[in-house]
Design a protein around this motif. Structure first.
Motif, PDB file in Angstrom:
ATOM      1  N   LEU A 248       0.831  -1.205   0.000  1.00 46.31           N
ATOM      2  CA  LEU A 248       0.000   0.000   0.000  1.00 46.31           C
ATOM      3  C   LEU A 248       0.866   1.255   0.000  1.00 46.31           C
ATOM      4  O   LEU A 248       1.855   1.358   0.735  1.00 46.31           O
ATOM      5  N   ARG A 249       0.441   2.193  -0.828  1.00 47.26           N
ATOM      6  CA  ARG A 249       1.074   3.511  -0.856  1.00 47.26           C
ATOM      7  C   ARG A 249      -0.030   4.557  -0.780  1.00 47.26           C
ATOM      8  O   ARG A 249      -1.074   4.415  -1.414  1.00 47.26           O
ATOM      9  N   LYS A 256       3.003  14.095  -2.186  1.00 44.99           N
ATOM     10  CA  LYS A 256       3.972  13.654  -1.165  1.00 44.99           C
ATOM     11  C   LYS A 256       3.504  12.341  -0.548  1.00 44.99           C
ATOM     12  O   LYS A 256       2.313  12.132  -0.318  1.00 44.99           O
ATOM     13  N   ILE A 257       4.464  11.466  -0.258  1.00 43.18           N
ATOM     14  CA  ILE A 257       4.142  10.159   0.312  1.00 43.18           C
ATOM     15  C   ILE A 257       3.644  10.312   1.750  1.00 43.18           C
ATOM     16  O   ILE A 257       4.291  10.968   2.568  1.00 43.18           O
ATOM     17  N   ILE A 258       2.497   9.696   2.051  1.00 49.00           N
ATOM     18  CA  ILE A 258       1.987   9.665   3.433  1.00 49.00           C
ATOM     19  C   ILE A 258       2.461   8.369   4.102  1.00 49.00           C
ATOM     20  O   ILE A 258       2.949   8.375   5.218  1.00 49.00           O
ATOM     21  N   PHE A 259       2.276   7.247   3.393  1.00 49.42           N
ATOM     22  CA  PHE A 259       2.911   5.993   3.823  1.00 49.42           C
ATOM     23  C   PHE A 259       3.219   5.183   2.587  1.00 49.42           C
ATOM     24  O   PHE A 259       2.660   5.434   1.506  1.00 49.42           O
ATOM     25  N   TYR A 270      -2.842   1.567   9.376  1.00 50.71           N
ATOM     26  CA  TYR A 270      -2.805   2.743   8.495  1.00 50.71           C
ATOM     27  C   TYR A 270      -4.178   3.198   8.022  1.00 50.71           C
ATOM     28  O   TYR A 270      -4.371   4.362   7.726  1.00 50.71           O
ATOM     29  N   ILE A 271      -5.094   2.254   7.904  1.00 50.92           N
ATOM     30  CA  ILE A 271      -6.430   2.561   7.381  1.00 50.92           C
ATOM     31  C   ILE A 271      -7.475   2.232   8.449  1.00 50.92           C
ATOM     32  O   ILE A 271      -7.448   1.147   9.038  1.00 50.92           O
TER      33      ILE A 271
END
Ligand code: MG
Ligand code: NI
Length: 481
Positions: A248-249, A256-259, A270-271
């Motif tokens: 997951l990205r 910008k990358i969050i994770f 994360y979710i």
């Protein structure tokens, strides 16, 4: 409900035509007649998670197909991937992995082709304001017969790929825990190879067609139902687009990358799935950002924005052209979903062609087994977006817990935003106009909600639109269909 909310006027659109299943849209105005918020009401199919409890784990890939009449292959493959984890398998045999991928690309190809040509191209090619009686696939057949023929044959081709890999066009049994139960025969390969170049050619033409439609009308289309958001999708370990597997990205509105590189088994860190008192459907969000700011979009637009590159040459060229729309940021336009979707049609056709040339799809090493585990999570990029399947299985091989997050649930908040934007831009006075109705439908359809997957409701009803004043009195009402 706040006092301000109870004073709000309401426009109710029910249901959205040409979306499978049934949804009700409420657009609320404040006292001054300005748009406050729009909501699409879907009754989520929560019964299923209870229904699979007590069933034997190896039955899951076949049972879950009943969850949805529109995207059974996505659920079949996602459940099979989850059950790979239960039987302790992290890596399938090359034959099993490639057969499953072939099935998935076949499904993506046919689903995207159906969605674009049958459900969305009437608006784009005949005009949003065209008479609804001809603003459909019949209208396309009359005005663009060649395109209508391609639409039918592309869908049929995808179904043939599914049939060859899954055993049947609908409710196949191809994927099983730890592998697959068949590989391809010489005849099946010859049959599918015969048309693959034609499919690729038509796919490329469909991207060119949509690109032209979009660029010729960019001022209107880029703003239609548009808003900015975060994006979530799977990517491969090297950052490539991967529809079948990966990590997951999440990216924010600036790209910008969050994770990144999150393993499926860790998704709950994360979710989160939020709830609202007015909706049965959940509202997933990125945990670190919280429910108000952490909502995100999934599906073709999210995937093309999130990946670093596409590993097939034609789709990669198209991705580069597409990304220029964002001028260094992700592309946010709702109507860009179709463009990204068609790039994935090209990618799927390229992958199908590549796999049909791979000798591994004729192999006979089909299944692997490892050490049993009690919990497993699988994530798949279904045509409409990221699909989560999470299961726990006890020592008696029975499923004790199932949690699914379907793509339409992931796109719940975004669809509300898209409708709100359309209402803000197109509500004139206190009249429910035909153009407003059409544009609400167009915006929702860009997200391609799978209401069959997310709801109990089956069948269609005439569209009913109600305008209610601050006291709850009907000011205007329209019935469609
Ligand atoms: Mg759930
Ligand atoms: Ni579905």
């Amino acid at each position: 409900m706040s006092a301000a909310e109870t004073r709000q006027k309401k426009i109710v659109i029910n249901p959205v035509t040409r979306i499978e299943g049934h949804a009700k849209v409420t657009i609320r105005m404040d006292e001054s007649g300005k748009i406050d918020v729009a909501r699409m009401h879907i009754v989520e199919f929560r019964g299923f998670e209870r229904f699979v409890r007590g069933r034997l784990y190896w039955e899951a890939p076949t049972i879950v197909q009943r969850l949805c009449g529109i995207c059974p292959v996505s659920h079949h493959l996602c459940a099979a991937k989850a059950m790979d984890g239960i039987v302790g398998v992290d890596k399938l045999t090359p034959t099993a992995e490639k057969m499953r991928r072939l099935m998935h690309y076949g499904q993506t190809f046919q689903s995207h082709a159906l969605h674009f040509f049958h459900l969305s191209s009437p608006d784009l090619l005949l005009g949003y304001d065209a008479d609804p009686a001809i603003r459909n696939v019949i209208g396309i057949a009359l005005k663009h017969p060649e395109l209508a023929k391609q639409a039918i044959l592309m869908r049929k081709y995808g179904q043939e790929v599914i049939k060859a890999t899954a055993g049947k066009k609908i409710h196949g049994t191809g994927a099983i825990p730890g592998g697959i139960n068949k590989s391809l025969s010489d005849e099946e390969i010859a049959f599918l190879k015969k048309d693959v170049d034609q499919m690729l050619e038509w796919s490329v033409a469909s991207v060119d067609l949509y690109k032209k439609l979009y660029m010729d009308d960019i001022d209107r289309l880029s703003g239609l139902g548009a808003f900015e958001s975060n994006f979530v999708s799977l990517v491969r370990k090297d950052g490539a687009l991967d529809l079948y597997d990966g990590f997951l990205r999440a990216k924010d509105a600036d790209g910008k990358i969050i994770f990144d590189m999150v393993k499926p088994i860790d998704y709950l860190k994360y979710i989160r799935e939020g709830v609202r008192n007015w909706s049965y459907m959940k509202f997933p969000f990125i945990q670190s950002l919280g429910q108000d700011k952490g909502w995100y979009r999934v599906g073709p637009l999210a995937r093309v924005n999130n990946c670093d590159f596409i590993d097939t040459p034609l789709a990669e060229e198209m991705r580069k052209v597409f990304m220029q729309l964002g001028k260094g940021r992700p592309v946010h336009s709702t109507m860009a979903y179709h463009w990204a979707r068609l790039i994935e049609v090209v990618h799927s056709a390229e992958k199908i062609k590549e796999l049909l040339d791979d000798p591994d799809i004729q192999g006979d090493d089909l299944v692997t087994m490892g050490k049993r585990r009690e919990e497993s999570v699988a994530i798949l990029e279904a045509p409409r977006g990221t699909l989560f399947h999470h299961y726990k299985v006890d020592d008696n091989d029975q499923i004790t817990m199932a949690n699914l997050i379907v793509s339409t649930t992931n796109n719940n908040e975004p669809m509300n935003r898209a409708i709100t934007r359309v209402a803000e831009d197109h509500l004139v006075g206190q009249k429910i106009t035909e153009p407003l109705l059409n544009l609400v439908e167009v915006a929702i359809r860009a997200y391609d909600p799978c209401l069959s997957c997310a709801t109990h409701a089956i069948g269609k009803m005439p569209m009913k639109v109600t305008l209610v004043d601050a006291k709850g009195k009907t000011v205007d009402e329209r019935v469609k269909g």
